[in-house]
Design a protein around this motif. Sequence first.
Motif, PDB file in Angstrom:
ATOM      1  N   HIS A   6      42.106  45.445  27.602  1.00 54.73           N
ATOM      2  CA  HIS A   6      41.424  44.769  28.551  1.00 54.73           C
ATOM      3  C   HIS A   6      42.305  44.132  29.619  1.00 54.73           C
ATOM      4  CE1 HIS A   6      37.361  42.503  29.437  1.00 54.73           C
ATOM      5  NE2 HIS A   6      38.061  42.589  30.368  1.00 54.73           N
ATOM      6  N   HIS A   8      43.231  43.591  34.230  1.00 53.66           N
ATOM      7  CA  HIS A   8      42.750  43.618  35.778  1.00 53.66           C
ATOM      8  C   HIS A   8      43.965  43.555  36.311  1.00 53.66           C
ATOM      9  CE1 HIS A   8      38.324  43.185  34.740  1.00 53.66           C
ATOM     10  NE2 HIS A   8      38.728  42.407  33.729  1.00 53.66           N
ATOM     11  N   HIS A  38      36.809  45.727  37.450  1.00 52.02           N
ATOM     12  CA  HIS A  38      35.569  45.524  37.373  1.00 52.02           C
ATOM     13  C   HIS A  38      34.976  46.691  38.470  1.00 52.02           C
ATOM     14  CE1 HIS A  38      35.369  41.809  35.642  1.00 52.02           C
ATOM     15  NE2 HIS A  38      36.349  41.120  36.267  1.00 52.02           N
ATOM     16  N   GLU A  63      35.601  48.272  33.729  1.00 52.62           N
ATOM     17  CA  GLU A  63      34.291  47.232  33.164  1.00 52.62           C
ATOM     18  C   GLU A  63      33.242  46.943  34.148  1.00 52.62           C
ATOM     19  OE1 GLU A  63      36.064  43.376  32.914  1.00 52.62           O
ATOM     20  OE2 GLU A  63      34.470  42.848  31.484  1.00 52.62           O
ATOM     21  N   ASP A 241      41.945  40.358  28.509  1.00 52.53           N
ATOM     22  CA  ASP A 241      41.349  40.105  30.124  1.00 52.53           C
ATOM     23  C   ASP A 241      42.081  39.470  30.899  1.00 52.53           C
ATOM     24  OD1 ASP A 241      39.333  40.321  31.537  1.00 52.53           O
ATOM     25  OD2 ASP A 241      37.748  38.877  30.481  1.00 52.53           O
ATOM     26  N   HIS A 243      43.906  38.581  34.103  1.00 48.97           N
ATOM     27  CA  HIS A 243      43.729  38.845  35.765  1.00 48.97           C
ATOM     28  C   HIS A 243      45.246  38.275  36.447  1.00 48.97           C
ATOM     29  CE1 HIS A 243      39.557  38.869  34.487  1.00 48.97           C
ATOM     30  NE2 HIS A 243      39.180  39.337  35.723  1.00 48.97           N
TER      31      HIS A 243
HETATM   32 ZN   LIG Z   1      37.629  41.530  32.080  1.00 51.20          ZN
END
Ligand SMILES: [Zn+2]
Length: 279
Positions: A6, A8, A38, A63, A241, A243
């Motif tokens: 996961h 980004h 995303h 996602e 996740d 970022h």
């Molecule tokens: Zn995410």
Amino acid sequence: MFADLHLHTCFSDGTFSPEEMVSHGQQHGLSALALTDHDTVEGCVRADLACQAAGIEFIPGTELTAEQEGNELHVLGYLIDIQHPGLLAEIAKFQTVRQNRIREMVVRLNQVRVPLTAEAVFALANCRSPGRPHVARALVQAGLCTSLDEAFERFLKKSRPAWVPNFKMSAADAIHLIHQAGGVAVLAHPGLNHADEVIPGMAEAGLDGIECFHTKHSTATAEHYLELADRFHLLVTGGSDCHGLNKGKPLIGSVKLPYQHVEKLKAKAAERKSAAAIK
Ligand SMILES: [Zn+2]
Ligand SMILES: [Zn+2]
């Protein structure tokens, strides 16, 4: 061997380029990485090349923003065909919706005398999937807020002056779209969305897995979702996740998913691909 499924990049609201993301993954000794920006798959080609150069296995992903019973949910799609025309057409629609939402947020900011322009947000975002973090960064850059947290607290959070509802597809449609593109559909971070009650319905709609391990899941939360995954015969995934530098320190490396789960994901994708080919 461990994976982070996961991540980004700057193709959505992360700050790393795909190459930077892969280089961080390499520093943490990860064997497999999935890019899950995303509502886009644009970063996947570059991330794939960077992974090949680094000797890391690359898992293409996305996602998708979805909704079930009025709650926002995120559905991860793994091992999708990133050239699939149906997937790309849907993604293009979502990106238009995201861009219009940015314009609407700026109008609302202007109404409360915050002089930001949509152009400033788009220039900063420099991607087709702009989101609230980009508006927050533009507010800070223009000296209109002192931090990203302040931007969210004062303007961008739900019920604040510049908040604009987000159009979303249903969770079942997101799952279906991912399957059409030969991928595996996984419910992202259910612990953040209080999504337990939607899991049985999503399992019925063909959900393949649950993201049990996530930076914001406690050990008890992860165990709870491992139990649910077992009960509904769903795969287990996990990721940081990350970022990039959005929240200070990059989160990549904070969740290390044992590689056996990647093997199961790949086996499921092979099933989904042959099913998609028959249709
Ligand atoms: Zn995410
Ligand atoms: Zn998410």
